[in-house]
Structure formats: structure tokens, C-alpha cells
Design a protein around this motif. Structure first.
Motif, PDB file in Angstrom:
ATOM      1  N   TYR A   1     -10.431  68.446 -20.507  1.00 27.90           N
ATOM      2  CA  TYR A   1     -10.619  68.442 -19.053  1.00 27.90           C
ATOM      3  C   TYR A   1     -10.541  67.023 -18.500  1.00 27.90           C
ATOM      4  O   TYR A   1     -11.134  66.094 -19.042  1.00 27.90           O
ATOM      5  CB  TYR A   1     -11.975  69.057 -18.699  1.00 27.90           C
ATOM      6  CG  TYR A   1     -12.183  69.235 -17.222  1.00 27.90           C
ATOM      7  CD1 TYR A   1     -11.701  70.356 -16.554  1.00 27.90           C
ATOM      8  CD2 TYR A   1     -12.838  68.257 -16.482  1.00 27.90           C
ATOM      9  CE1 TYR A   1     -11.881  70.505 -15.191  1.00 27.90           C
ATOM     10  CE2 TYR A   1     -13.020  68.398 -15.113  1.00 27.90           C
ATOM     11  CZ  TYR A   1     -12.537  69.524 -14.480  1.00 27.90           C
ATOM     12  OH  TYR A   1     -12.704  69.666 -13.128  1.00 27.90           O
ATOM     13  N   GLY A   2      -9.793  66.859 -17.402  1.00 29.70           N
ATOM     14  CA  GLY A   2      -9.690  65.574 -16.717  1.00 29.70           C
ATOM     15  C   GLY A   2      -8.615  64.649 -17.249  1.00 29.70           C
ATOM     16  O   GLY A   2      -8.401  63.566 -16.704  1.00 29.70           O
TER      17      GLY A   2
ATOM     18  N   ARG B   1      -0.510  66.942 -20.462  1.00 30.64           N
ATOM     19  CA  ARG B   1      -0.535  68.394 -20.552  1.00 30.64           C
ATOM     20  C   ARG B   1      -0.072  68.830 -21.939  1.00 30.64           C
ATOM     21  O   ARG B   1       0.593  68.074 -22.652  1.00 30.64           O
ATOM     22  CB  ARG B   1       0.364  69.033 -19.481  1.00 30.64           C
ATOM     23  CG  ARG B   1      -0.139  68.802 -18.055  1.00 30.64           C
ATOM     24  CD  ARG B   1       0.643  69.633 -17.049  1.00 30.64           C
ATOM     25  NE  ARG B   1       0.491  71.061 -17.302  1.00 30.64           N
ATOM     26  CZ  ARG B   1      -0.567  71.780 -16.934  1.00 30.64           C
ATOM     27  NH1 ARG B   1      -1.573  71.193 -16.312  1.00 30.64           N
ATOM     28  NH2 ARG B   1      -0.623  73.068 -17.197  1.00 30.64           N
ATOM     29  N   GLY B   2      -0.417  70.075 -22.291  1.00 32.23           N
ATOM     30  CA  GLY B   2       0.039  70.633 -23.551  1.00 32.23           C
ATOM     31  C   GLY B   2      -0.797  70.188 -24.732  1.00 32.23           C
ATOM     32  O   GLY B   2      -1.844  69.555 -24.597  1.00 32.23           O
ATOM     33  N   TYR B   3      -0.304  70.530 -25.909  1.00 32.88           N
ATOM     34  CA  TYR B   3      -1.006  70.189 -27.150  1.00 32.88           C
ATOM     35  C   TYR B   3      -0.866  68.699 -27.440  1.00 32.88           C
ATOM     36  O   TYR B   3       0.196  68.111 -27.260  1.00 32.88           O
ATOM     37  CB  TYR B   3      -0.413  70.992 -28.306  1.00 32.88           C
ATOM     38  CG  TYR B   3      -0.920  70.584 -29.673  1.00 32.88           C
ATOM     39  CD1 TYR B   3      -2.122  71.088 -30.157  1.00 32.88           C
ATOM     40  CD2 TYR B   3      -0.197  69.699 -30.468  1.00 32.88           C
ATOM     41  CE1 TYR B   3      -2.595  70.716 -31.418  1.00 32.88           C
ATOM     42  CE2 TYR B   3      -0.659  69.335 -31.732  1.00 32.88           C
ATOM     43  CZ  TYR B   3      -1.854  69.840 -32.191  1.00 32.88           C
ATOM     44  OH  TYR B   3      -2.306  69.465 -33.430  1.00 32.88           O
ATOM     45  N   ARG B   4      -1.967  68.109 -27.894  1.00 35.42           N
ATOM     46  CA  ARG B   4      -1.943  66.693 -28.267  1.00 35.42           C
ATOM     47  C   ARG B   4      -2.984  66.469 -29.366  1.00 35.42           C
ATOM     48  O   ARG B   4      -4.166  66.798 -29.185  1.00 35.42           O
ATOM     49  CB  ARG B   4      -2.257  65.816 -27.056  1.00 35.42           C
ATOM     50  CG  ARG B   4      -2.060  64.313 -27.293  1.00 35.42           C
ATOM     51  CD  ARG B   4      -2.395  63.534 -26.032  1.00 35.42           C
ATOM     52  NE  ARG B   4      -2.153  62.121 -26.204  1.00 35.42           N
ATOM     53  CZ  ARG B   4      -1.039  61.487 -25.844  1.00 35.42           C
ATOM     54  NH1 ARG B   4      -0.053  62.167 -25.287  1.00 35.42           N
ATOM     55  NH2 ARG B   4      -0.903  60.196 -26.019  1.00 35.42           N
ATOM     56  N   LEU B   5      -2.533  65.945 -30.476  1.00 33.44           N
ATOM     57  CA  LEU B   5      -3.427  65.586 -31.568  1.00 33.44           C
ATOM     58  C   LEU B   5      -3.870  64.147 -31.360  1.00 33.44           C
ATOM     59  O   LEU B   5      -3.046  63.236 -31.264  1.00 33.44           O
ATOM     60  CB  LEU B   5      -2.719  65.736 -32.911  1.00 33.44           C
ATOM     61  CG  LEU B   5      -3.560  65.464 -34.162  1.00 33.44           C
ATOM     62  CD1 LEU B   5      -4.704  66.465 -34.287  1.00 33.44           C
ATOM     63  CD2 LEU B   5      -2.675  65.503 -35.415  1.00 33.44           C
TER      64      LEU B   5
ATOM     65  N   THR C   1      -5.684  60.190 -21.708  1.00 32.69           N
ATOM     66  CA  THR C   1      -4.675  60.982 -22.410  1.00 32.69           C
ATOM     67  C   THR C   1      -5.244  62.240 -23.052  1.00 32.69           C
ATOM     68  O   THR C   1      -4.512  63.212 -23.251  1.00 32.69           O
ATOM     69  CB  THR C   1      -3.982  60.140 -23.498  1.00 32.69           C
ATOM     70  OG1 THR C   1      -4.968  59.638 -24.413  1.00 32.69           O
ATOM     71  CG2 THR C   1      -3.230  58.969 -22.876  1.00 32.69           C
ATOM     72  N   ILE C   2      -6.548  62.246 -23.388  1.00 32.71           N
ATOM     73  CA  ILE C   2      -7.106  63.429 -24.044  1.00 32.71           C
ATOM     74  C   ILE C   2      -8.381  63.961 -23.372  1.00 32.71           C
ATOM     75  O   ILE C   2      -8.854  65.041 -23.741  1.00 32.71           O
ATOM     76  CB  ILE C   2      -7.403  63.172 -25.543  1.00 32.71           C
ATOM     77  CG1 ILE C   2      -8.378  62.005 -25.719  1.00 32.71           C
ATOM     78  CG2 ILE C   2      -6.119  62.944 -26.317  1.00 32.71           C
ATOM     79  CD1 ILE C   2      -8.826  61.799 -27.167  1.00 32.71           C
TER      80      ILE C   2
END
Length: 351
Positions: free
Chosen positions: A79-80, A84-88, A97-98
Motif C-alpha cells: 500500500y502507498g 504496480r504489479g509483482y515486485r520481489l 517502490t514497495i
């Protein structure tokens, strides 16, 4: 007693609750499909909007998995974040960024734990399982209403001071779905409790929870245990008990109460909404209140947002500290929760 505004908004709340009830019924009947995964998935969630203490409980749970030899992953929506999308997550990621909570998990566990974000939790779990060294368990952060995933264990959190059974569905209250959603819980955790909460009070809370949860579901109680202030930058000393408090969390009241009971004098409190994205202007207004000997205290989650590149230079010279939070269960709550967790995990050698 409900306020006049609450009463006026109840018809809209009933309509929203009805929509959510139909959605949940479709999942319950198998008409809408939930996906089950070959590894244990433990969800830590709530019924209401806003903080109920999920982050410290996710940390506690992940520590327990590590102690039991698991190779866990934490999966959050993020959140925030501005991606967008999947990120490891990697060490170079930031709250931008995460998201602030995943960034806190990265800082907490370093490379011991995989941390990933994905709006689509099913897609996120699949991506984690496709890694060369996939996790042996996944902790879902705040996915109680994300019915696409069928968790192995559903942990429902609610605050002692703002319990779900006294709340209403949006917009009349803060619930994301009706109180009946507690039926899906495998355990209900009453969070942010008074550490000295008496047995009679606990029994009354359990009685009210069980009007909505399944009868056999354990109701456990946890309190916050605050740690010593941690310097955000290089090691520094706290020169006096005078502090400025900077928060962007849903309910800073317990932290304020703790700090005042510990003898700190809060000369100013810059309080913002949960997950607030601080601006340089706001931080410079805080800096203008700094006086010799005064420190700035914040939460660990807020400290993660203050470390984004655009703000790091603004706070670099502040005497800035965060207050760590641990979860402490009342009575035999910890052993009862571990008794729920242990059977669902395959044994692994502790390293």
C-alpha cells in the motif's frame, strides 16, 4: 451510542454489507473460486480499515517460522507504493517502490526472508513458488478480504479499544465487511490490549467475539511491548526527555501513552494519516520546531518512509529515533497460537 451521522449513513452501509455478503456467499458455495497452494499460507488480516497491529504480528509470526526452520516469504499489497504489479524486494528498494510496511520487513529480516508485493496475491504466490529457492511458507499481510486465495490459516485481528463487534460497515463505520466475516477466522487476536487486562474482561470480550466467530475458534490477547529508541542514522544519544513525535499511523494514541508513561515530554506531535507520504515542506515545518536537546521520535513504519531519497537529506541531521514494537501475548496465548501453527508446517532442519 451511534451518532446522528452514523444513523444517517446506515442505509448505505447495509447496501454495501449486502454486496459483500453476496460476494462471500459466492466464495463459500464455490461459485467463485479460491486458489489453494501446495505450501502453508497464513493470512494476518482484519475486518476494519486502519491499523489493528498487523505489522508487528506479521513480524512475530515470521520470527516463529524462522525459529521452526522454515524459509518464509511475506507477501503484501504494498500500500502507498509508486509501482504496480509483482515486485520481489531487494536491498535497493524503498518505501516508494514497495510500500512502508514491506520496507520495514526488509529492514527487519535482511536476507533471511523473501519480501514481495503484488496486488494480485494469487499471482504473487505463484511467482514466489517459481523462484529457484521458493519459500516453504507464505505470510499474507492484510488479505482477509482477498478471497481469491484460500489460506491454510486465517488470523483475524481486532483492537481492544475498537473491536469489530462494536463497529459498522463503511461508510457508517470502519468495517470492510459485516461482523459475520469473523466466521472465516481460525483464531481471533485481540490486539493492543492493556497488559494487565483482567480475566473477567477477557471473558466478556470472548463472549462478544463468539457471537460472530465459530464457537471453537480460540480468542487470544496480545499487547505491545515497546523497545528502547533506535537511532535512524548514525549512533547518537538522546540528550533530554523532550521530544517531537512524528507519526503517520492509524492510531498513535498507544505510542503517546507509552512515551508519556516512560517520562518523555512531547513538546509537539505532528500527526498524519496512516501511510502518509511526507513532503519536504511538512518535514521542514517539523525541523523548525527543533531546539537544542530535543529529539524526534517516530514509528519504525514512518522511519521507512523518511528514508526515501527525496526526504533523506531533509532529515539527515535530525536526532531521529524510532520506537520498536514487539508483540507480547497475555496468559497462554503464545503457546495456543503456536499449537495452531505447528501442525500445518512440514518439519525442516533449523539452520
Amino acid at each position: 451510542m451511534p451518532t446522528l451521522l452514523t444513523l444517517l449513513l446506515l442505509p448505505v452501509a447495509w447496501l454495501y454489507a449486502g454486496v459483500m455478503h453476496v460476494r462471500n456467499w459466492l466464495y463459500g458455495q464455490g461459485i467463485k473460486k479460491s486458489e489453494q497452494f501446495p505450501i502453508p499460507v497464513v493470512n494476518v488480516g482484519n475486518l476494519r480499515v486502519g491499523g489493528t497491529g498487523k505489522t508487528p504480528h506479521v513480524v512475530w509470526l515470521t520470527r516463529q517460522l524462522l525459529r521452526h526452520g522454515q524459509h518464509p516469504a511475506i507477501l503484501s499489497r504494498g500500500y502507498g507504493r509508486q509501482t504496480r504489479g509483482y515486485r520481489l524486494a531487494t536491498p535497493s528498494d524503498t518505501a516508494q517502490t514497495i510500500g512502508d510496511e514491506p520496507q520495514q520487513y526488509v529492514q527487519e529480516f535482511a536476507e533471511q526472508v523473501l519480501v514481495a508485493v503484488s496486488e494480485d496475491r494469487c499471482a504473487g504466490i505463484r511467482r514466489l513458488l517459481a523462484l529457484p529457492q521458493p519459500p516453504t511458507a507464505v505470510v499474507l499481510d492484510d488479505a482477509y478480504q482477498h478471497r481469491h486465495v484460500r489460506p491454510t490459516l486465517n488470523l483475524l485481528l481486532t483492537e481492544q479499544q475498537r473491536p469489530f463487534y462494536e463497529d459498522h460497515v463503511l461508510p457508517a463505520g470502519r468495517l470492510r465487511e459485516s461482523r459475520a466475516g469473523a466466521q472465516r477466522a481460525d483464531a481471533v487476536l485481540i490486539t493492543k490490549c492493556d497488559p494487565h487486562l483482567g480475566a473477567e474482561q477477557q471473558q466478556e470480550i470472548m463472549r462478544r467475539v463468539r457471537r460472530y466467530a465459530r464457537p471453537q475458534v480460540p480468542v487470544l490477547f496480545s499487547a505491545y511491548q515497546y523497545g528502547a529508541p533506535v537511532a535512524v542514522h548514525q549512533p547518537q544519544n538522546i540528550e533530554s526527555q523532550a521530544i517531537i513525535l512524528l507519526t503517520g499511523v492509524a492510531n498513535p494514541a498507544p505510542l503517546r501513552t507509552y512515551l508519556e508513561s516512560a517520562g518523555y515530554q512531547i513538546v509537539s506531535h505532528a500527526a498524519f494519516a496512516d501511510h502518509h507520504l511526507f513532503s519536504e515542506t511538512e518535514l521542514r515545518q517539523v525541523a523548525a520546531q527543533l531546539r537544542p536537546g530535543v529529539s524526534v521520535f517516530t514509528t519504525q513504519k514512518d522511519a521507512a518512509r523518511l528514508q526515501v531519497p527525496a526526504l533523506r537529506a531533509v532529515v539527515a541531521n535530525w536526532p531521529l529515533f524510532y520506537i520498536p514494537i514487539d508483540v507480547q501475548f497475555l496468559a497462554d496465548g503464545e503457546s495456543r497460537l503456536l499449537a495452531l501453527l505447528t501442525p500445518i508446517f512440514q518439519p525442516h532442519a533449523v539452520v
